[in-house]
Enzyme design. Structure first.
Site, PDB file in Angstrom:
ATOM      1  N   ARG A 160       0.858  -1.184   0.000  1.00 50.13           N
ATOM      2  CA  ARG A 160       0.000   0.000   0.000  1.00 50.13           C
ATOM      3  C   ARG A 160       0.900   1.242   0.000  1.00 50.13           C
ATOM      4  O   ARG A 160       2.090   1.153   0.328  1.00 50.13           O
ATOM      5  CB  ARG A 160      -0.896   0.015   1.233  1.00 50.13           C
ATOM      6  CG  ARG A 160      -1.917  -1.103   1.279  1.00 50.13           C
ATOM      7  CD  ARG A 160      -2.600  -1.172   2.635  1.00 50.13           C
ATOM      8  NE  ARG A 160      -3.297   0.067   2.954  1.00 50.13           N
ATOM      9  CZ  ARG A 160      -3.712   0.395   4.179  1.00 50.13           C
ATOM     10  NH1 ARG A 160      -3.472  -0.402   5.212  1.00 50.13           N
ATOM     11  NH2 ARG A 160      -4.366   1.529   4.383  1.00 50.13           N
ATOM     12  N   SER A 206       0.659   4.035   1.913  1.00 49.64           N
ATOM     13  CA  SER A 206       0.749   4.845   3.123  1.00 49.64           C
ATOM     14  C   SER A 206       2.181   4.882   3.649  1.00 49.64           C
ATOM     15  O   SER A 206       2.998   4.002   3.354  1.00 49.64           O
ATOM     16  CB  SER A 206      -0.176   4.292   4.213  1.00 49.64           C
ATOM     17  OG  SER A 206       0.341   3.076   4.733  1.00 49.64           O
ATOM     18  N   THR A 254     -11.651   6.675  16.522  1.00 44.18           N
ATOM     19  CA  THR A 254     -11.192   5.371  16.069  1.00 44.18           C
ATOM     20  C   THR A 254     -12.122   4.901  14.961  1.00 44.18           C
ATOM     21  O   THR A 254     -13.303   5.253  14.951  1.00 44.18           O
ATOM     22  CB  THR A 254     -11.177   4.319  17.194  1.00 44.18           C
ATOM     23  OG1 THR A 254     -10.803   3.049  16.645  1.00 44.18           O
ATOM     24  CG2 THR A 254     -12.531   4.174  17.862  1.00 44.18           C
ATOM     25  N   SER A 306     -12.355   1.607  14.417  1.00 43.28           N
ATOM     26  CA  SER A 306     -12.462   0.182  14.735  1.00 43.28           C
ATOM     27  C   SER A 306     -13.635  -0.099  15.666  1.00 43.28           C
ATOM     28  O   SER A 306     -13.712   0.443  16.777  1.00 43.28           O
ATOM     29  CB  SER A 306     -11.151  -0.275  15.404  1.00 43.28           C
ATOM     30  OG  SER A 306     -11.323  -1.508  16.059  1.00 43.28           O
ATOM     31  N   LEU A 307     -14.540  -0.984  15.231  1.00 41.31           N
ATOM     32  CA  LEU A 307     -15.634  -1.399  16.101  1.00 41.31           C
ATOM     33  C   LEU A 307     -15.106  -2.179  17.300  1.00 41.31           C
ATOM     34  O   LEU A 307     -15.690  -2.148  18.379  1.00 41.31           O
ATOM     35  CB  LEU A 307     -16.632  -2.253  15.322  1.00 41.31           C
ATOM     36  CG  LEU A 307     -17.427  -1.553  14.216  1.00 41.31           C
ATOM     37  CD1 LEU A 307     -18.386  -2.532  13.556  1.00 41.31           C
ATOM     38  CD2 LEU A 307     -18.187  -0.348  14.747  1.00 41.31           C
ATOM     39  N   ARG A 308     -14.014  -2.905  17.099  1.00 40.60           N
ATOM     40  CA  ARG A 308     -13.385  -3.643  18.205  1.00 40.60           C
ATOM     41  C   ARG A 308     -12.985  -2.688  19.320  1.00 40.60           C
ATOM     42  O   ARG A 308     -13.271  -2.928  20.510  1.00 40.60           O
ATOM     43  CB  ARG A 308     -12.152  -4.395  17.684  1.00 40.60           C
ATOM     44  CG  ARG A 308     -11.278  -5.009  18.782  1.00 40.60           C
ATOM     45  CD  ARG A 308      -9.966  -5.513  18.216  1.00 40.60           C
ATOM     46  NE  ARG A 308      -9.159  -4.453  17.634  1.00 40.60           N
ATOM     47  CZ  ARG A 308      -8.373  -3.626  18.338  1.00 40.60           C
ATOM     48  NH1 ARG A 308      -8.303  -3.735  19.653  1.00 40.60           N
ATOM     49  NH2 ARG A 308      -7.656  -2.701  17.729  1.00 40.60           N
ATOM     50  N   ARG A 350     -10.725   8.076  10.166  1.00 38.88           N
ATOM     51  CA  ARG A 350     -10.088   7.367   9.067  1.00 38.88           C
ATOM     52  C   ARG A 350      -8.873   8.165   8.609  1.00 38.88           C
ATOM     53  O   ARG A 350      -8.658   9.298   9.010  1.00 38.88           O
ATOM     54  CB  ARG A 350     -11.055   7.198   7.883  1.00 38.88           C
ATOM     55  CG  ARG A 350     -12.248   6.290   8.128  1.00 38.88           C
ATOM     56  CD  ARG A 350     -11.906   4.818   8.151  1.00 38.88           C
ATOM     57  NE  ARG A 350     -11.034   4.413   7.059  1.00 38.88           N
ATOM     58  CZ  ARG A 350     -11.429   4.106   5.831  1.00 38.88           C
ATOM     59  NH1 ARG A 350     -12.708   4.156   5.534  1.00 38.88           N
ATOM     60  NH2 ARG A 350     -10.560   3.740   4.910  1.00 38.88           N
ATOM     61  N   GLY A 351      -8.083   7.564   7.727  1.00 42.56           N
ATOM     62  CA  GLY A 351      -6.906   8.236   7.198  1.00 42.56           C
ATOM     63  C   GLY A 351      -5.631   7.581   7.674  1.00 42.56           C
ATOM     64  O   GLY A 351      -5.637   6.723   8.561  1.00 42.56           O
ATOM     65  N   ASN A 352      -4.518   7.965   7.071  1.00 40.72           N
ATOM     66  CA  ASN A 352      -3.219   7.444   7.475  1.00 40.72           C
ATOM     67  C   ASN A 352      -2.840   7.991   8.847  1.00 40.72           C
ATOM     68  O   ASN A 352      -3.468   8.925   9.365  1.00 40.72           O
ATOM     69  CB  ASN A 352      -2.162   7.818   6.438  1.00 40.72           C
ATOM     70  CG  ASN A 352      -2.452   7.183   5.082  1.00 40.72           C
ATOM     71  OD1 ASN A 352      -2.992   6.092   5.016  1.00 40.72           O
ATOM     72  ND2 ASN A 352      -2.125   7.889   4.010  1.00 40.72           N
ATOM     73  N   THR A 370      -2.306  11.714   9.125  1.00 37.07           N
ATOM     74  CA  THR A 370      -3.585  12.426   8.984  1.00 37.07           C
ATOM     75  C   THR A 370      -4.366  12.370  10.291  1.00 37.07           C
ATOM     76  O   THR A 370      -4.946  13.372  10.734  1.00 37.07           O
ATOM     77  CB  THR A 370      -4.436  11.796   7.861  1.00 37.07           C
ATOM     78  OG1 THR A 370      -3.694  11.839   6.644  1.00 37.07           O
ATOM     79  CG2 THR A 370      -5.749  12.539   7.677  1.00 37.07           C
ATOM     80  N   ARG A 371      -4.367  11.213  10.923  1.00 41.69           N
ATOM     81  CA  ARG A 371      -5.112  11.067  12.180  1.00 41.69           C
ATOM     82  C   ARG A 371      -4.502  11.929  13.285  1.00 41.69           C
ATOM     83  O   ARG A 371      -5.220  12.549  14.070  1.00 41.69           O
ATOM     84  CB  ARG A 371      -5.137   9.591  12.588  1.00 41.69           C
ATOM     85  CG  ARG A 371      -5.824   8.701  11.571  1.00 41.69           C
ATOM     86  CD  ARG A 371      -5.945   7.264  12.052  1.00 41.69           C
ATOM     87  NE  ARG A 371      -6.361   6.373  10.976  1.00 41.69           N
ATOM     88  CZ  ARG A 371      -6.854   5.168  11.154  1.00 41.69           C
ATOM     89  NH1 ARG A 371      -6.993   4.681  12.374  1.00 41.69           N
ATOM     90  NH2 ARG A 371      -7.214   4.409  10.119  1.00 41.69           N
ATOM     91  N   CYS A 402     -11.844  -8.098   9.765  1.00 37.36           N
ATOM     92  CA  CYS A 402     -11.004  -7.269  10.635  1.00 37.36           C
ATOM     93  C   CYS A 402     -11.778  -6.129  11.275  1.00 37.36           C
ATOM     94  O   CYS A 402     -11.271  -5.455  12.167  1.00 37.36           O
ATOM     95  CB  CYS A 402      -9.808  -6.726   9.845  1.00 37.36           C
ATOM     96  SG  CYS A 402     -10.267  -5.622   8.481  1.00 37.36           S
TER      97      CYS A 402
END
Length: 312
Positions: free
Chosen positions: A12, A14, A128, A130-132, A150-152, A155-156, A243
């Site tokens: 990828r 990123s 986040t 992530s639902l986890r 979201r984002g790299n 970015t976060r 995931c």
């Protein structure tokens, strides 16, 4: 075994993905100085859609499918993935040829004002995707406002500094690989937030019949990491989870035992089923399947049916 002087490594685009691939490229240069390893950046479906929660996009392999297609067509010779992005079932003809030593698997909290998790203000906005993470954080702190992020990684972090969040949760491994460990306010204890399956580990994928690439990667293989990850992925496979489902697991090896802990949770964090098993290092898959069955029997099946929309 067909030897080549040049290999193409797919990744990828990123900053983290490229850094991980550059590490593999550097190690292969040491192992086989006569072989040139070129890095090719490939945009995946997960990289193209940045304004929708991952859980709503659906499907598995959001961050690997296009890369796997390039492997199957022969455009690239190997691919470096974050293991937590790799589905438990690989396309026919492909294999995880190498699992290097794992980085820190924990989640990390980064807060804007240096406050730790328990000290975040009432109703704090925590970012986040992530639902986890969402489910486990809400169980520990139901007052929090969990907001999509979201984002790299860079970015976060910028969104946090810009004041869009009071804190964000990221994988510690990615921050450490980018030498951004100093940004971490607190490593979250697994009792608060158990990691994603395979978090902190890399998976180097290639064609199953490519003995040349397999032989080069043998020096990077870390057997203990592969054993732990196999136990975690066996649990995920039995639960038929992707995931982005609120499923977590972490395996540790002690002596000749696999100590595996797992979680299945409702998205709102109101129901979190947690259990653990001990298994044999010689059969980590059995440990994963056993724990999955226990989680399902204790109500995990009902939770997952609700999430998947298959509840009666």
């Amino acid at each position: 075994m067909s030897k080549r002087s040049t290999l193409v490594l797919g990744t990828r685009g990123s900053k983290l993905a490229v850094r991980q691939s550059e590490w593999v490229q550097s190690r292969l240069r040491d192992i086989a100085p006569a072989v040139t390893v070129e890095i090719r950046r490939i945009q995946t479906s997960g990289d193209k859609i940045l304004d929708v929660p991952l859980a709503k996009i659906g499907g598995k392999g959001l961050f690997v499918k296009e890369i796997e297609d390039a492997l199957l067509s022969g455009e690239i010779d190997l691919a470096v993935h974050s293991m937590k992005d790799v589905p438990t079932e690989l396309p026919a003809g492909l294999e995880l040829l190498c699992v290097p030593e794992r980085e820190d698997p924990r989640d990390a909290l980064i807060s804007r004002d240096g406050r730790k998790f328990k000290d975040l203000p009432l109703g704090a906005r925590v970012g986040t995707s992530s639902l986890r993470r969402q489910a486990q954080l809400l169980q520990a702190r139901p007052d929090l406002s969990i907001t999509m992020l979201r984002g790299n990684l860079d970015t976060r972090l910028k969104k946090l500094r810009d004041g869009q969040y009071d804190a964000i949760i990221l994988a510690a491994a990615g921050l450490r690989r980018l030498t951004w460990g100093h940004e971490i306010t607190e490593y979250l204890d697994p009792s608060i937030c158990l990691p994603a399956i395979g978090q902190g580990a890399l998976g180097i994928e290639g064609r199953a019949n490519d003995q040349f690439v397999r032989s080069l990667l043998a020096a990077l293989e870390h057997e203990r990491t592969r054993t732990a990850v196999r136990a975690e992925r066996a649990l995920l496979h039995r639960l038929q989870g992707g995931c982005q489902v609120p499923i977590a697991a972490h395996a540790r090896l002690e002596d000749h035992k696999v100590m595996l802990e797992g979680v299945v949770a409702s998205v709102d964090g109101k129901e979190v089923i947690r259990d653990r098993v001990e298994g044999r290092t010689e059969d980590p898959i059995a440990a994963g399947v056993t724990l999955a069955e226990r989680l399902l029997a204790r109500g995990g099946d009902r939770i997952l049916q609700t999430i998947y929309g298959t509840a009666p």
